[in-house]
Design a protein around this motif. Sequence first.
Motif, PDB file in Angstrom:
ATOM      1  N   VAL A 108      -3.012   7.215  -0.117  1.00 17.96           N
ATOM      2  CA  VAL A 108      -2.383   6.108  -0.008  1.00 17.96           C
ATOM      3  C   VAL A 108      -2.118   5.665   1.427  1.00 17.96           C
ATOM      4  N   VAL A 168      -5.715   4.104  -5.773  1.00 10.39           N
ATOM      5  CA  VAL A 168      -5.865   4.842  -4.458  1.00 10.39           C
ATOM      6  C   VAL A 168      -7.236   5.573  -4.356  1.00 10.39           C
ATOM      7  N   SER A 193      -4.492   6.093   3.728  1.00 12.66           N
ATOM      8  CA  SER A 193      -5.842   5.679   4.173  1.00 12.66           C
ATOM      9  C   SER A 193      -6.043   4.298   3.580  1.00 12.66           C
ATOM     10  N   LEU A 194      -5.329   3.989   2.706  1.00 15.98           N
ATOM     11  CA  LEU A 194      -5.405   2.480   2.177  1.00 15.98           C
ATOM     12  C   LEU A 194      -4.566   1.660   3.193  1.00 15.98           C
ATOM     13  N   GLY A 195      -3.773   1.945   3.846  1.00 15.13           N
ATOM     14  CA  GLY A 195      -2.995   1.094   4.525  1.00 15.13           C
ATOM     15  C   GLY A 195      -3.433   0.751   5.926  1.00 15.13           C
ATOM     16  N   SER A 222       0.779  -1.181   0.077  1.00 17.91           N
ATOM     17  CA  SER A 222       0.023   0.116   0.032  1.00 17.91           C
ATOM     18  C   SER A 222       0.836   1.271  -0.042  1.00 17.91           C
ATOM     19  N   ILE A 223       1.899   1.273   0.525  1.00 12.18           N
ATOM     20  CA  ILE A 223       2.731   2.253   0.679  1.00 12.18           C
ATOM     21  C   ILE A 223       3.838   2.454  -0.758  1.00 12.18           C
TER      22      ILE A 223
END
Length: 169
Positions: free
Chosen positions: A165, A46, A167-169, A3-4
Motif C-alpha cells: 500500500v 495493491v 509503495s503505491l502512494g 492509496s492509504i
Amino acid sequence: MLSILPIVVFAAAMIFAGIRDLTTMTIPNWLTLGLALTFFAVAPIVGMPLAEVGLHASAGFALLLIGMALFAMGWIGGGDAKFVAAASLWIGWGEALPYLLVASIFGGALTMLVLFYRNMPLPAFLFRVNWIARLHDRKEGVPYGLALAAAGLIVFPDTDVFRMVISLG
C-alpha cells in the motif's frame, strides 16, 4: 489519499473490534466478514501476486482452525476465533508469529489487569454502566479481542500488505 485507504480500513476495523469487545464482549460477524472480504478486494489492487494471496488465505484458514479449537476448549470466544482469522489474512505468514506473540503478551497483561480489577470494590454508581459491571463480573470472560486488535495495529506496519500500500502512494 485513496492509496492509504486499505491501511485506514484495517486500523479502523482493529480499533472498532477492540472497543466493541471491551464494551460488549462481542465482535460482530459483519465486522469480521467485512475485514476478510476487504482483504480479498485490496490484494489485487495493491498488486499482490495470486500465490501470495493464497498464502495469506492459508494463514487465515489455519488461524481459523486453531481459533475454533481454542473456542471448543472454552479458552477464547467465538468472535475472537473469527477475528484472529480475518486479521491473519491481512498479516500473512510472514508476521503471524510476531502477531500471535504480541497478542499473547497483551492478552496475558489484559487478563492480569481484569483479574486485579475484579478483586477491587466497584463503586455503586459504576454498576449502572453495563460494560463496566460486566467487566467486573467474575463469571464473565476477558475481552481478548482487545489484545488481538492492539497486536494487529502494532504488527501491521511490518506486513507485505502495508508495504504494498505504501509503495503505491
